[in-house]
Design a protein around this motif. Structure first.
Motif, PDB file in Angstrom:
ATOM      1  N   TYR A  32       0.935  -1.012   0.013  1.00  0.00           N
ATOM      2  CA  TYR A  32       0.089  -0.094  -0.108  1.00  0.00           C
ATOM      3  C   TYR A  32       0.939   1.216   0.048  1.00  0.00           C
ATOM      4  CZ  TYR A  32      -3.550  -3.522   1.297  1.00  0.00           C
ATOM      5  OH  TYR A  32      -4.368  -4.460   1.285  1.00  0.00           O
TER       6      TYR A  32
ATOM      7  N   GLY B 195     -14.899   5.422   7.237  1.00  0.00           N
ATOM      8  CA  GLY B 195     -14.035   4.246   8.119  1.00  0.00           C
ATOM      9  C   GLY B 195     -13.355   3.261   7.525  1.00  0.00           C
TER      10      GLY B 195
ATOM     11  N   LEU C  46      -9.971   1.416   6.264  1.00  0.00           N
ATOM     12  CA  LEU C  46      -9.119   1.147   7.411  1.00  0.00           C
ATOM     13  C   LEU C  46      -7.683   1.766   6.894  1.00  0.00           C
ATOM     14  CD1 LEU C  46      -9.274  -0.308   9.991  1.00  0.00           C
ATOM     15  CD2 LEU C  46      -8.454  -2.436   8.846  1.00  0.00           C
ATOM     16  N   GLU C  47      -7.372   1.637   5.660  1.00  0.00           N
ATOM     17  CA  GLU C  47      -6.140   2.562   5.255  1.00  0.00           C
ATOM     18  C   GLU C  47      -6.134   3.950   5.534  1.00  0.00           C
ATOM     19  OE1 GLU C  47      -3.101   2.966   1.590  1.00  0.00           O
ATOM     20  OE2 GLU C  47      -5.315   2.848   1.441  1.00  0.00           O
ATOM     21  N   PRO C  48      -5.130   4.564   6.445  1.00  0.00           N
ATOM     22  CA  PRO C  48      -5.489   6.041   6.144  1.00  0.00           C
ATOM     23  C   PRO C  48      -5.037   6.573   4.974  1.00  0.00           C
ATOM     24  CG  PRO C  48      -4.554   5.320   8.445  1.00  0.00           C
ATOM     25  CD  PRO C  48      -4.510   3.963   7.197  1.00  0.00           C
TER      26      PRO C  48
ATOM     27  N   VAL D 178      -4.856  -0.274  -2.484  1.00  0.00           N
ATOM     28  CA  VAL D 178      -5.599   0.655  -1.473  1.00  0.00           C
ATOM     29  C   VAL D 178      -6.325  -0.156  -0.598  1.00  0.00           C
ATOM     30  CG1 VAL D 178      -7.487   2.462  -1.646  1.00  0.00           C
ATOM     31  CG2 VAL D 178      -5.815   2.524  -3.293  1.00  0.00           C
ATOM     32  N   GLY D 179      -6.552   0.503   0.713  1.00  0.00           N
ATOM     33  CA  GLY D 179      -7.079  -0.282   1.774  1.00  0.00           C
ATOM     34  C   GLY D 179      -8.753   0.514   2.115  1.00  0.00           C
ATOM     35  N   GLY D 180      -9.493   0.348   0.840  1.00  0.00           N
ATOM     36  CA  GLY D 180     -10.697   0.769   1.190  1.00  0.00           C
ATOM     37  C   GLY D 180     -10.959   2.153   0.638  1.00  0.00           C
TER      38      GLY D 180
ATOM     39  N   LYS E 210       0.239  -3.862   9.232  1.00  0.00           N
ATOM     40  CA  LYS E 210      -0.414  -2.293   8.915  1.00  0.00           C
ATOM     41  C   LYS E 210      -0.695  -1.364  10.018  1.00  0.00           C
ATOM     42  CE  LYS E 210      -0.338  -3.993   4.810  1.00  0.00           C
ATOM     43  NZ  LYS E 210       0.592  -3.472   4.003  1.00  0.00           N
ATOM     44  N   ILE E 211      -1.026  -0.154   9.715  1.00  0.00           N
ATOM     45  CA  ILE E 211      -0.940   0.706  10.664  1.00  0.00           C
ATOM     46  C   ILE E 211      -2.676   1.431  10.281  1.00  0.00           C
ATOM     47  CG2 ILE E 211      -0.803   2.928  12.034  1.00  0.00           C
ATOM     48  CD1 ILE E 211       1.522   1.024  12.650  1.00  0.00           C
ATOM     49  N   GLY E 212      -3.437   1.059  10.910  1.00  0.00           N
ATOM     50  CA  GLY E 212      -4.693   1.846  10.678  1.00  0.00           C
ATOM     51  C   GLY E 212      -5.200   2.825  11.561  1.00  0.00           C
TER      52      GLY E 212
ATOM     53  N   CYS F 105     -10.271  -5.125   0.330  1.00  0.00           N
ATOM     54  CA  CYS F 105      -9.018  -4.348   0.307  1.00  0.00           C
ATOM     55  C   CYS F 105      -7.741  -4.953   1.104  1.00  0.00           C
ATOM     56  CB  CYS F 105      -9.336  -3.056   1.014  1.00  0.00           C
ATOM     57  SG  CYS F 105      -9.228  -2.891   2.548  1.00  0.00           S
ATOM     58  N   GLY F 106      -8.115  -5.855   1.798  1.00  0.00           N
ATOM     59  CA  GLY F 106      -6.919  -6.483   2.598  1.00  0.00           C
ATOM     60  C   GLY F 106      -6.153  -5.882   3.521  1.00  0.00           C
ATOM     61  N   PHE F 107      -6.688  -4.672   3.922  1.00  0.00           N
ATOM     62  CA  PHE F 107      -5.813  -4.067   4.820  1.00  0.00           C
ATOM     63  C   PHE F 107      -6.153  -4.543   6.305  1.00  0.00           C
ATOM     64  CE2 PHE F 107      -4.139   0.001   7.134  1.00  0.00           C
ATOM     65  CZ  PHE F 107      -3.084   0.297   6.225  1.00  0.00           C
TER      66      PHE F 107
ATOM     67  N   ILE G 130     -11.075  -4.769  13.138  1.00  0.00           N
ATOM     68  CA  ILE G 130     -11.988  -3.871  12.207  1.00  0.00           C
ATOM     69  C   ILE G 130     -11.849  -4.204  10.971  1.00  0.00           C
ATOM     70  CG2 ILE G 130     -12.719  -1.572  11.425  1.00  0.00           C
ATOM     71  CD1 ILE G 130     -12.273  -0.480  14.059  1.00  0.00           C
TER      72      ILE G 130
ATOM     73  N   ARG H  42     -13.913  -2.894   7.345  1.00  0.00           N
ATOM     74  CA  ARG H  42     -14.993  -2.027   6.980  1.00  0.00           C
ATOM     75  C   ARG H  42     -15.465  -2.631   5.765  1.00  0.00           C
ATOM     76  NH1 ARG H  42     -18.632   1.360   8.840  1.00  0.00           N
ATOM     77  NH2 ARG H  42     -18.611   3.238   8.130  1.00  0.00           N
ATOM     78  N   CYS H  43     -14.798  -3.681   4.967  1.00  0.00           N
ATOM     79  CA  CYS H  43     -15.218  -4.228   3.777  1.00  0.00           C
ATOM     80  C   CYS H  43     -16.146  -5.362   3.604  1.00  0.00           C
ATOM     81  CB  CYS H  43     -13.799  -4.574   2.854  1.00  0.00           C
ATOM     82  SG  CYS H  43     -12.806  -3.125   2.562  1.00  0.00           S
TER      83      CYS H  43
END
Ligand code: FES
Ligand code: FES
Lengths: 719, 159
Positions: free
Chosen positions: A26, A187, A189-191, A239-241, B40-42, B102-104, B136, B138-139
């Protein structure tokens, strides 16, 4: 259908292996030599004049390589050409808490943090505007000078179709009310994360960004830095969403490009979670007034709708939102007499923008609740009532939207059957209830935002090793668009999926696709990919080339009234949901027992992925119903974190039964249309209708948190 | 030197000796020093589970874990789960069941499931839901994630 090889089969998304082993990169994961780190100094004020900014001490700090302020880049930009009203950093004035005021790049994040502390900003507070209603008239100190008559109105839409007056005369049953919706947010998850790097000569810019719209970002960067678009390359890594939250060209994307230019280094910014919240461009909070009528046979006579939409500080997608609140509310029913007034008001909150189900979620909620009320007044089953008012296939709506494929009837029948509606409604134990509602949504907008943009072009090449490479600008943000392109291509060419490679969302390598928003990608990029494969196949059989190009062009559609283009789509999705609830009358706690959702996606190219979209939509809709809301203290979000902004967790998500309805759209690739947004719509009102069925409370406000439900229960008991 | 700690730790079977700062988190160490960006850092605040790793077999949010405090520990990150080309059964099940969009959230989610099944190999659905409630997503609405974990748990149930 069995005559497909790859299409219609459930397969894991491309990239699953990379994601599950941690290899998927990412934006924040990308390795760079000599990377510098950016931070943005954000305004603590909601509305204030910037009297002075002193960056001298920050500039002097060892390790700091660039400092910029709003004065450096004053070009306004945005996603819609009619609303270019954002800047990289605030110019002379801040309009919401969290707006960027200055930015630094430094060798380390620690140094960047220290540098921010050394910037002195003097503000002079201005009158703050938090009430959209008050913003409709003249205000002291407008948020934007372009609002008319000294008000804070950003956009006003007035539409009227049919003959409202005679429609009201024919009306026997009527329901109406005022409803209020708080701000909710994506919301994902990936900033947000972006890296920018300029060429040695300083004439070419490359940007890696977590974006849904690489081509829009390229356009804006080219405008701001006064370059040819070809000199700007935007690359979207994994991309995380997004859910609409990465579909604007954002200030921070401009900021890192500017810092990189000034420092001569690659510069990265990755947001904190709090920054994601305070700079969000999410679902517009709104107040909706609606009246809906039916004649003695139970046919809808009219729909009368007023929407006051809280736009926050900037335009974003808001002009479109203002139209969508109206025009997307009419379907899936035939309603020939329809009046709409929508007003989007600037306020000193963070900007509102697009979020999954864009523009029509709140008005849909109101309408589906009012339908329930009329059905009750008439003493007719709410499923039957809906069924007798549906738009047919191949028809035009009052707003002259062309309806082609339409699986609405089947969707209602399927959730009705699956939920045991007919056997159970009216016979449930005390405190239990069932509710139903429907949806209607676009499969992409027929008109493009920038008139000169094509919708989607795909180029497919047969390589020497016998594989096929598909080049497409379409942005996979986790919804699986790469997989759709691969499946469609493999199907047409009659090759196994493994023979197809996807190169996507890189403006330097791929032909244009305007982005992953408005549920357009499967329909439009998918169709372009199909055409590219068809053309390649013909070329190969003629022996005159190894490249096939396909372009999606929307047919000419729509009426001629002002605003006729908004909400126009080459195809619409339809769906229905039944929700079962159990309400604890002592505590006001709503337990969601089960959710059934049937959605007409035209054709499920990948049933497992379609189910995934439906389940995700249900989950997000449920959150908006039961617990999600941003709380503000003045202009500051009081719950800008995942602990206090309550999304539905694994322990609370109910059983979800996702049912795929296939109406085989005549223009979608292999019959497919959207499934990622419309599916969110019916869940929220179906849940509210279930609460009424359970305990006799009509919810006029969201979310349905226990304290609110309890107070409503008491109110109903008293009256 | 004050504020700097010498630690040794094993990450995915590889031994490392490192000097870490007092405020450096395990997440930073893994991502920045060891380039193990699968973690990952969410949220960077212990609220999303995207950064979850196994510290001596115990699930920990690495964003809240100080690097200086894992001296001597054995860490497993998502990169260390597969056996060469062969995926861990949970990874395989996530892929096959479409539990990844998304896989995050995926790395943290998978490791949460690994920790659960290590404790309770034939975990029930409610145990599964409980175990991943700190992660969490979200997808997906969690549906296919729960299904993916359940399938592995049920396979272990059978003799
Ligand atoms: S990043 Fe550690 S819990 Fe969210
Ligand atoms: S797959 Fe996107 S957050 Fe879980």
């Amino acid at each position: 259908m069995s005559d497909f090889g790859v299409v219609g089969k459930s397969i894991p998304q491309l990239g699953s292996l990379e994601k599950v082993t941690g290899k998927a990169l990412y934006t924040d994961d990308l390795p760079f030599e000599n990377l510098h780190y950016a931070l943005i100094l954000r305004s603590p004020q909601a509305h204030a004049r910037i009297v002075s900014i002193d960056c001298a001490r920050a500039v002097a700090l060892p390790g700091v390589t660039a400092v910029i302020t709003g004065a450096d880049y004053q070009t306004t930009f945005g996603v819609l050409p009619i609303s270019y009203d954002e800047t990289a950093l605030a110019v002379d004035r801040v309009r919401h808490v969290g707006e960027g005021v200055a930015a630094v790049a430094a060798e380390t994040l620690d140094i960047a943090r220290q540098a921010l502390d050394l910037i002195d900003v003097v503000y002079e507070q201005l009158p703050e505007h938090f009430d959209p209603e008050a913003g409709k008239s003249r205000v002291a100190c407008q948020i934007h000078a372009h609002s008319k008559d000294g008000s804070n109105i950003h956009k006003e839409v007035n539409l009227c179709f049919g003959d409202m007056e005679s429609a009201q005369q024919a009306t026997v049953y009527e329901a109406g009310g005022e409803f209020e919706f708080p701000a909710v947010t994506h919301g994902f998850l990936e900033p947000h994360s972006t890296v920018a790097q300029w060429s040695q000569a300083g004439d070419e810019l490359t940007v890696w960004s977590a974006t849904q719209v690489p081509f829009y970002l390229r356009r804006q960067l080219a405008r701001i830095f006064e370059m040819e678009q070809e000199k700007v390359r935007v690359i979207k890594p994994y991309v995380g969403g997004g859910f609409g939250g990465k579909s604007d060209p954002f200030p921070h994307e401009v900021v890192v490009a500017a810092l990189s230019r000034k420092s001569g280094k690659p510069v990265k910014i990755t947001f904190t979670r709090e920054e994601v919240f305070i700079s969000h461009h999410a679902r517009h909070p709104s107040v909706i007034k609606m009246r809906l009528g039916a004649d003695k046979e139970g046919k809808f006579t009219f729909l009368d709708l007023d929407a006051t939409i809280n736009g926050g500080a900037f335009g974003s997608f808001g002009v479109v939102t203002t139209y969508y609140n109206g025009v997307l509310t009419q379907g899936p029913y035939r309603i020939d007499n329809f009046r709409y007034r929508g007003q989007r008001i600037y306020t000193n909150f963070p900007p509102s923008g697009a979020m999954r189900g864009h523009g029509a979620v709140n008005t849909r909620f109101v309408k589906e609740c009012l339908i329930d009320e009329i059905a009750e007044k008439m003493g007719i089953d709410p499923c039957d009532f809906r069924l007798q008012n549906l738009l047919s296939e191949n028809t035009l709506t009052a707003t002259q939207f062309r309806i082609t494929s339409n699986g609405m009837k089947e969707a209602i029948e399927r959730v009705r059957k699956a939920s045991g509606w007919d056997q159970r409604i009216g016979r449930l134990p005390a405190g239990h209830g069932l509710g139903v509602a429907c949806s209607f949504f676009i499969s992409g907008s027929a008109l493009t935002i920038n008139r000169d943009d094509p919708q989607s072009i795909v180029r497919t090449v047969k390589e020497e090793d016998g594989c096929f490479t598909v080049y497409s600008g379409a942005s996979d943000i986790g919804q699986g668009s790469d997989t759709v392109l691969a499946q469609v291509t493999a199907e047409v060419l009659g090759v196994p999926l493994e023979k197809v490679r996807i190169i996507s969302a890189d403006t330097g390598r791929c032909p244009i696709d305007i982005g992953s928003y408005s549920s357009r990608v499967t329909f439009m990029a998918g169709e372009a990919a199909r055409l590219a494969a068809v053309n390649l196949k013909e070329s190969l059989s003629r022996g005159d080339g190894n490249v096939g190009v396909g372009e999606y062009i929307s047919p000419k559609l729509g009426g001629t009234y002002k605003g006729a283009g908004a909400g126009l789509s080459p195809s619409y999705s339809f769906g229905a949901s039944v929700v079962e609830v159990k309400v604890d009358q002592e505590t006001g706690f709503i337990k969601i027992v089960k959710i059934w959702l049937a959605h007409d996606c035209g054709k499920a190219l990948n049933p497992q992925a379609v189910e995934g979209q439906l389940e995700g939509s249900v989950h997000m809709g449920l959150g908006q119903f039961i617990s999600e809301a941003l709380h503000f203290q003045g202009g500051t979000i009081a719950n800008a974190n995942f602990l206090d902004y309550k999304m539905v967790l694994s322990t609370d998500v109910p059983e979800i039964e996702a049912i795929i309805v296939e109406s085989n759209d005549p223009e979608g690739p292999f019959g497919a249309k959207e499934c990622g947004e419309g599916a969110l719509h019916p869940v929220i009102p179906a849940a509210a209708n279930a609460v009424y069925n359970a305990v006799g409370v009509r919810l006029r406000k969201l979310p349905a948190a226990p304290d609110f439900v309890l107070s409503e229960l008491k109110r109903v008991k008293r009256s | 030197m004050p504020g700097v700690h010498r630690i040794s730790l094993e990450v995915n079977g590889v031994a490392h000796e490192l000097q870490v700062g007092s405020t450096e988190t395990l997440a930073e160490l893994l991502r920045q020093r060891l380039s193990l960006t699968g973690t990952k850092i969410g949220c960077d605040g212990g609220t999303c589970g995207a950064c979850a790793v196994l510290v001596d077999g115990v699930l920990r949010n690495s964003c809240l874990t100080l690097a200086a405090l894992v001296d001597g520990a054995k860490i497993t990150t998502i990169e260390g789960l597969a056996d060469g080309e062969k995926l861990h059964p949970l990874q395989q099940s996530f892929v096959e069941n479409g539990a990844i969009q998304c896989g995050f959230c995926t790395p943290g989610m998978v490791l949460s499931a690994v920790a659960l099944l290590a404790e309770s190999p034939a975990a029930s659905e409610s145990e599964i839901r409980e175990a991943i409630s700190g992660n969490i997503c979200r997808c997906t609405g969690y549906v296919k994630i729960i299904k993916a974990i359940k399938q592995v748990a049920q396979a272990q149930e059978k003799p």
